[in-house]
Design a protein around this motif. Sequence first.
Motif, mmCIF file in Angstrom:
data_model
loop_
_atom_site.group_PDB
_atom_site.id
_atom_site.type_symbol
_atom_site.label_atom_id
_atom_site.label_comp_id
_atom_site.label_asym_id
_atom_site.label_seq_id
_atom_site.Cartn_x
_atom_site.Cartn_y
_atom_site.Cartn_z
ATOM 1 N N ILE A 158 1.543 4.601 -10.077
ATOM 2 C CA ILE A 158 1.397 3.323 -10.780
ATOM 3 C C ILE A 158 2.349 2.336 -10.129
ATOM 4 N N PRO A 159 1.874 1.145 -9.800
ATOM 5 C CA PRO A 159 2.733 0.171 -9.093
ATOM 6 C C PRO A 159 3.926 -0.272 -9.919
ATOM 7 N N GLU A 196 -5.027 3.690 -14.834
ATOM 8 C CA GLU A 196 -3.836 2.871 -14.622
ATOM 9 C C GLU A 196 -3.105 3.216 -13.341
ATOM 10 N N HIS A 197 -3.599 4.193 -12.600
ATOM 11 C CA HIS A 197 -2.995 4.568 -11.328
ATOM 12 C C HIS A 197 -3.761 3.912 -10.197
ATOM 13 N N THR A 198 -3.037 3.162 -9.382
ATOM 14 C CA THR A 198 -3.661 2.396 -8.309
ATOM 15 C C THR A 198 -3.819 3.209 -7.037
ATOM 16 N N TYR A 199 -2.853 4.056 -6.762
ATOM 17 C CA TYR A 199 -2.821 4.783 -5.495
ATOM 18 C C TYR A 199 -3.092 6.265 -5.743
ATOM 19 N N TRP A 200 -3.913 6.850 -4.837
ATOM 20 C CA TRP A 200 -4.314 8.250 -4.986
ATOM 21 C C TRP A 200 -4.257 8.974 -3.643
ATOM 22 N N GLN A 222 0.835 -1.184 0.000
ATOM 23 C CA GLN A 222 0.000 0.000 0.000
ATOM 24 C C GLN A 222 0.880 1.248 0.000
ATOM 25 N N ALA A 274 -0.831 10.692 -7.728
ATOM 26 C CA ALA A 274 -1.207 9.304 -7.951
ATOM 27 C C ALA A 274 0.022 8.489 -8.318
ATOM 28 N N GLU A 315 4.398 -2.019 -13.845
ATOM 29 C CA GLU A 315 3.402 -1.572 -14.819
ATOM 30 C C GLU A 315 3.933 -0.353 -15.570
ATOM 31 N N ASN A 355 7.813 0.836 -4.248
ATOM 32 C CA ASN A 355 6.512 0.253 -4.562
ATOM 33 C C ASN A 355 5.880 0.754 -5.853
ATOM 34 N N THR A 356 6.477 1.768 -6.453
ATOM 35 C CA THR A 356 5.850 2.351 -7.629
ATOM 36 C C THR A 356 6.822 2.450 -8.789
#
Length: 125
Positions: free
Chosen positions: A99-100, A111-115, A1, A97, A103, A30-31
């Motif tokens: 992207i993991p 396509e962005h997982t985290y915000w 996370q 934001a 990717e 992580n990104t």
Amino acid sequence: QVQLVESGGGSVQAGGSLRLSCNAPEYTFNTNCMGWFRQAPGKEREGVAGIYSRGFRTYYAESVKGRFTISQDNVKNMVYLDINNLIPEDTATYYCAAIPTGEDCSLEAAEHTYWGQGTQVTVSS
């Protein structure tokens, strides 16, 4: 996370500048890339700038090239968006934001997982 927290928004007059900041602890692990998006009332969320988390390659939406600059400080776990020569059309909520890892990078919101929670920018004429 990955937790993202934006700051730096505010109310400014047209022609002014702002620096938005995104605090992202350990994001380089992580990104793959970090991005800035904005959403004005009644409009879709728009990707404006992105940067590779472990490099310095950047990419921008055509509409903001020349006025927006994305940068990062890996040591401080911070990603920045400098906005110059602000115009009223820049008024929006700005989001950080991510992207993991693994990717591809892009400015597509889906396509962005985290915000982050967003920070408001208001530009008056």
